[in-house]
Design a protein around this motif. Sequence first.
Motif, short mmCIF file in Angstrom:
data_model
loop_
_atom_site.label_atom_id
_atom_site.label_comp_id
_atom_site.label_asym_id
_atom_site.label_seq_id
_atom_site.Cartn_x
_atom_site.Cartn_y
_atom_site.Cartn_z
N THR A 4 -7.15 -26.45 -17.16
CA THR A 4 -6.98 -27.78 -17.91
C THR A 4 -6.95 -27.34 -18.89
O THR A 4 -7.91 -26.16 -19.51
CB THR A 4 -8.67 -28.68 -18.40
N ILE A 5 -6.05 -27.70 -20.26
CA ILE A 5 -5.77 -27.42 -21.16
C ILE A 5 -6.02 -28.40 -22.32
O ILE A 5 -6.06 -29.55 -21.93
CB ILE A 5 -4.74 -27.05 -21.96
N LEU A 6 -7.19 -28.94 -23.43
CA LEU A 6 -8.05 -29.75 -24.04
C LEU A 6 -6.69 -28.94 -25.73
O LEU A 6 -6.74 -28.33 -26.33
CB LEU A 6 -9.53 -29.39 -25.01
N ILE A 7 -6.30 -30.02 -26.06
CA ILE A 7 -5.31 -30.02 -27.42
C ILE A 7 -5.62 -30.84 -28.12
O ILE A 7 -6.01 -31.88 -27.68
CB ILE A 7 -3.78 -30.33 -27.03
N GLY A 8 -5.73 -31.08 -29.54
CA GLY A 8 -5.47 -31.87 -30.83
C GLY A 8 -5.92 -31.38 -31.36
O GLY A 8 -5.85 -29.84 -32.16
N TYR A 9 -6.42 -32.31 -32.99
CA TYR A 9 -6.01 -31.56 -33.91
C TYR A 9 -7.44 -30.62 -34.42
O TYR A 9 -8.40 -30.75 -33.72
CB TYR A 9 -6.31 -32.59 -35.65
N MET A 10 -7.50 -29.78 -35.92
CA MET A 10 -8.56 -29.32 -36.07
C MET A 10 -9.94 -29.73 -36.24
O MET A 10 -9.05 -31.60 -36.69
CB MET A 10 -8.58 -28.38 -37.02
N CYS A 11 -10.32 -29.47 -35.42
CA CYS A 11 -11.98 -30.23 -35.46
C CYS A 11 -12.45 -31.44 -35.23
O CYS A 11 -13.76 -32.13 -34.95
CB CYS A 11 -12.56 -30.35 -37.12
N LEU A 32 -8.43 -20.49 -27.11
CA LEU A 32 -7.54 -19.48 -27.49
C LEU A 32 -7.64 -19.22 -28.37
O LEU A 32 -6.61 -17.58 -28.67
CB LEU A 32 -5.66 -20.08 -27.90
N ASP A 33 -7.65 -19.38 -30.17
CA ASP A 33 -8.67 -18.58 -30.95
C ASP A 33 -9.13 -17.51 -30.64
O ASP A 33 -8.90 -16.42 -31.21
CB ASP A 33 -9.32 -19.79 -31.99
N GLY A 79 -5.52 -26.17 -32.75
CA GLY A 79 -4.23 -27.38 -33.49
C GLY A 79 -3.42 -27.21 -33.43
O GLY A 79 -2.48 -28.52 -33.32
N GLY A 80 -2.50 -26.19 -34.19
CA GLY A 80 -0.92 -26.05 -34.30
C GLY A 80 -0.20 -25.47 -32.83
O GLY A 80 1.01 -25.51 -32.70
N THR A 81 -1.14 -25.47 -31.87
CA THR A 81 -0.54 -24.53 -30.26
C THR A 81 0.71 -25.77 -29.97
O THR A 81 1.22 -25.02 -29.61
CB THR A 81 -1.74 -23.93 -29.37
N PRO A 82 -0.19 -26.81 -29.49
CA PRO A 82 0.86 -27.95 -28.87
C PRO A 82 2.55 -27.81 -29.68
O PRO A 82 3.49 -28.11 -29.56
CB PRO A 82 0.91 -29.41 -28.88
N ASP A 86 8.01 -24.30 -27.28
CA ASP A 86 8.12 -25.30 -26.73
C ASP A 86 6.75 -24.71 -25.52
O ASP A 86 6.81 -25.32 -24.62
CB ASP A 86 9.08 -24.35 -25.23
N ASN A 87 5.72 -25.18 -26.88
CA ASN A 87 4.78 -24.58 -26.24
C ASN A 87 4.11 -25.92 -25.44
O ASN A 87 2.91 -26.05 -24.23
CB ASN A 87 3.16 -24.36 -26.96
#
Length: 173
Positions: A4-11, A32-33, A79-82, A86-87
């Motif tokens: 399960t991957i969570l994405i979204g802006y910093m903070c 990931l960081d 925050g930038g990964t997506p 083609d991430n």
Amino acid sequence: MKCTILIGYMCVGKTTIGRELAKQTGRMFYDLDWYIEERFRKKIPLIFEEEGEERFRDMERRMLHEVAEFEDIVLSCGGGTPCFFDNMEYMNSVAHTFYLRATAETLQTHIRMSRGRRPLLEGKSPEELDQFIKQQLVERSLFYEQAQHIIDVDVLSNEEKVEAIVAKIRKGE
Ligand code: S3P
């Protein structure tokens, strides 16, 4: 079970929520960081400073591929990964993806309060910072909104809110 991957802006709270989700469901949690920092034995701000953003994005992509294929884990991305290569497409093909969405105003408040060093946000006046976040959120939303699920997370400061968000993610998995 797929990762399960969570994405979204910093903070926005990807790490806090991801850690809680992993705890509740007995899975391993990866950020990931942190994974990049461990693998390359270097802090993210130093990677940006010494090697530049382009090389960082390349490392980030490679490490994403390394981690996202683990089963039964929860992964929170940068925050930038997506938004590179083609991430996003890749993540959707191997994992369950959740975009933790907050308004620019909420993110501005969280970022002002946060103490972590984030190279992209350094050296800006408060007005410049607000403007940068607003603008970048618009650009990045195009990628973020490709996630399989979108969860609105406007206030993160209390535990009940975290629990409620985790419950929503569990329903979507
Ligand atoms: C970045 C977000 C950071 C980190 C790097 C770049 C970005 O991660 O990967 O500083 O481009 O938004 P967090 O979202 O965990 O702060």
